[in-house]
Design a protein around this motif. Sequence first.
Motif, PDB file in Angstrom:
ATOM      1  N   GLU A 307       0.775  -1.299   0.002  1.00 22.76           N
ATOM      2  CA  GLU A 307       0.007   0.041  -0.005  1.00 22.76           C
ATOM      3  C   GLU A 307       0.797   1.295   0.148  1.00 22.76           C
ATOM      4  O   GLU A 307       0.579   2.204  -0.695  1.00 22.76           O
ATOM      5  N   PHE A 308       1.813   1.253   0.912  1.00 29.05           N
ATOM      6  CA  PHE A 308       2.782   2.347   0.710  1.00 29.05           C
ATOM      7  C   PHE A 308       3.375   2.701  -0.394  1.00 29.05           C
ATOM      8  O   PHE A 308       3.322   3.565  -0.945  1.00 29.05           O
ATOM      9  N   GLU A 309       3.699   1.574  -0.985  1.00 30.04           N
ATOM     10  CA  GLU A 309       4.745   1.667  -2.299  1.00 30.04           C
ATOM     11  C   GLU A 309       3.409   2.194  -3.554  1.00 30.04           C
ATOM     12  O   GLU A 309       3.853   3.199  -4.269  1.00 30.04           O
ATOM     13  N   ARG A 310       2.415   1.836  -3.354  1.00 27.70           N
ATOM     14  CA  ARG A 310       1.522   2.375  -4.481  1.00 27.70           C
ATOM     15  C   ARG A 310       0.962   3.745  -4.191  1.00 27.70           C
ATOM     16  O   ARG A 310       0.946   4.505  -5.115  1.00 27.70           O
ATOM     17  N   ASN A 311       0.713   4.199  -2.928  1.00 26.33           N
ATOM     18  CA  ASN A 311       0.620   5.464  -2.468  1.00 26.33           C
ATOM     19  C   ASN A 311       1.836   6.310  -2.935  1.00 26.33           C
ATOM     20  O   ASN A 311       1.705   7.559  -3.160  1.00 26.33           O
ATOM     21  N   ASN A 312       2.894   5.754  -2.554  1.00 26.97           N
ATOM     22  CA  ASN A 312       4.102   6.572  -2.841  1.00 26.97           C
ATOM     23  C   ASN A 312       4.288   6.981  -4.195  1.00 26.97           C
ATOM     24  O   ASN A 312       4.714   8.179  -4.556  1.00 26.97           O
ATOM     25  N   ARG A 313       4.077   5.896  -4.986  1.00 28.56           N
ATOM     26  CA  ARG A 313       4.224   6.220  -6.623  1.00 28.56           C
ATOM     27  C   ARG A 313       3.223   7.389  -7.080  1.00 28.56           C
ATOM     28  O   ARG A 313       3.329   8.050  -7.756  1.00 28.56           O
ATOM     29  N   GLU A 314       1.984   7.204  -6.550  1.00 27.92           N
ATOM     30  CA  GLU A 314       1.001   8.500  -6.867  1.00 27.92           C
ATOM     31  C   GLU A 314       1.364   9.561  -6.532  1.00 27.92           C
ATOM     32  O   GLU A 314       1.303  10.636  -6.976  1.00 27.92           O
ATOM     33  N   PHE A 315       2.029   9.591  -5.342  1.00 27.44           N
ATOM     34  CA  PHE A 315       2.340  10.830  -4.703  1.00 27.44           C
ATOM     35  C   PHE A 315       3.514  11.532  -5.316  1.00 27.44           C
ATOM     36  O   PHE A 315       3.589  12.748  -5.773  1.00 27.44           O
ATOM     37  N   MET A 316       4.430  10.911  -5.917  1.00 31.21           N
ATOM     38  CA  MET A 316       5.534  11.131  -6.609  1.00 31.21           C
ATOM     39  C   MET A 316       5.224  11.641  -7.994  1.00 31.21           C
ATOM     40  O   MET A 316       5.888  12.766  -8.548  1.00 31.21           O
ATOM     41  N   ARG A 317       4.205  10.865  -8.664  1.00 30.59           N
ATOM     42  CA  ARG A 317       3.675  11.541  -9.945  1.00 30.59           C
ATOM     43  C   ARG A 317       3.161  12.904  -9.855  1.00 30.59           C
ATOM     44  O   ARG A 317       3.307  13.959 -10.511  1.00 30.59           O
ATOM     45  N   GLY A 318       2.491  12.987  -8.808  1.00 32.96           N
ATOM     46  CA  GLY A 318       1.889  14.351  -8.483  1.00 32.96           C
ATOM     47  C   GLY A 318       2.970  15.502  -8.196  1.00 32.96           C
ATOM     48  O   GLY A 318       2.801  16.686  -8.567  1.00 32.96           O
ATOM     49  N   MET A 319       3.998  14.957  -7.434  1.00 29.98           N
ATOM     50  CA  MET A 319       5.171  15.886  -7.258  1.00 29.98           C
ATOM     51  C   MET A 319       5.846  16.195  -8.526  1.00 29.98           C
ATOM     52  O   MET A 319       6.262  17.606  -8.631  1.00 29.98           O
TER      53      MET A 319
END
Length: 380
Positions: A307-319
């Motif tokens: 879950e963290f890895e999935r959320n982190n990738r989404e967060f980084m795409r937004g960044m």
Amino acid sequence: MRGRREFLKQVTWSAAAPIAATPLLGAMAGPSTAWPPYADTMAIDGASGLQIVYMEEGDPAIEAELQAGRASGLTATLLTVAPSGRFWLNDAAFEATRANIRKWQGIIDRYPDHLSLVRRHDDLVQARASRRLGVIFGFQGTEPLGEDVDRIPLFRDMGVRVIQLTHNRRNLVGDGCMEPGNAGLSNYGRQVVERLNAERIVVDLAHGSQRTMREGIEASQAPVLISHTGCRALADLPRNTGDEELRAMAERGGVAGIIFWPYLRTDTQPMAIDVVHHIEHAVNVCGEEHVGIGTDIPIAAVERTEEFERNNREFMRGMKEQGIFARHRPDDLYTFIPDLNTADRFDTLAMLLSRRGHSDRRIAGILGGNFARVMRDVWG
């Protein structure tokens, strides 16, 4: 796109993750790898904290957070209590900040065996002696002041001891690092710096544009911090600090803390060796007495679940969409250093510096002694 605060609330931060040597270090694992002087060192993180503020009272995860704070061996952390990273055109920031300070004060009062509020240098000494985590209230941006410098003593009375002038964006005080105009300090910004000096609150120039940093250093009559940054000579990014500004900061007695974010590289994920390289560059540019560490990450280790890895990738795409990181950077960047992903990361980093030949005196200063000197000089 969710902001960083919302991301932190949703991902799993786990102090229950192993508090041991990092996997990358392999044969270095075990207590014998620790830097021996660490237990008696005043270690201060220039940008960090616990995630308790996002937890409901009675949540069993609170105990894990508190234990991570203790396992870190930190004397104190500079904790952001003010909203940052957005525009505030009314009193929303003022009211939200006062509410957040009251909430944190309640948390500190509930856990007196683990936490203590730092208002003066003597409180740092007491925190280290009692093995509690000292909490230093700070702002990342002056939005809570609005147009009223008389709010500065009000916030000082509430315990705020460090105020950062800008976040990434432009505000009434000056330009943040992501503003292409690089407009520097406003007239109001100079009034803010003057009042911060008068109230004995540390001026923090992290996130400032190059001109804001330079003019902030010149305007302040007291040493300043650049609490969490990287060296622009090694990674030419707006969020990092140039050698000219590092030297000017050091000449006035200030300290720059090296961050743990992906600003340490312009391509792939930074690792512990990149942190070391930025520390060493800063030492070479401005001297060992003017370098610290400001990780800009929570104290507890990150549990890297699916879950963290999935959320982190989404967060980084937004960044990347916001221009914080270049579009060519990978989606699986982390805002922490994978091989320093333990609560006791300062101890591990000290050991790495020691093995590269840095003296115990220099390491102790970098871990927190240099920050403590500025705080003593400003707070009295």
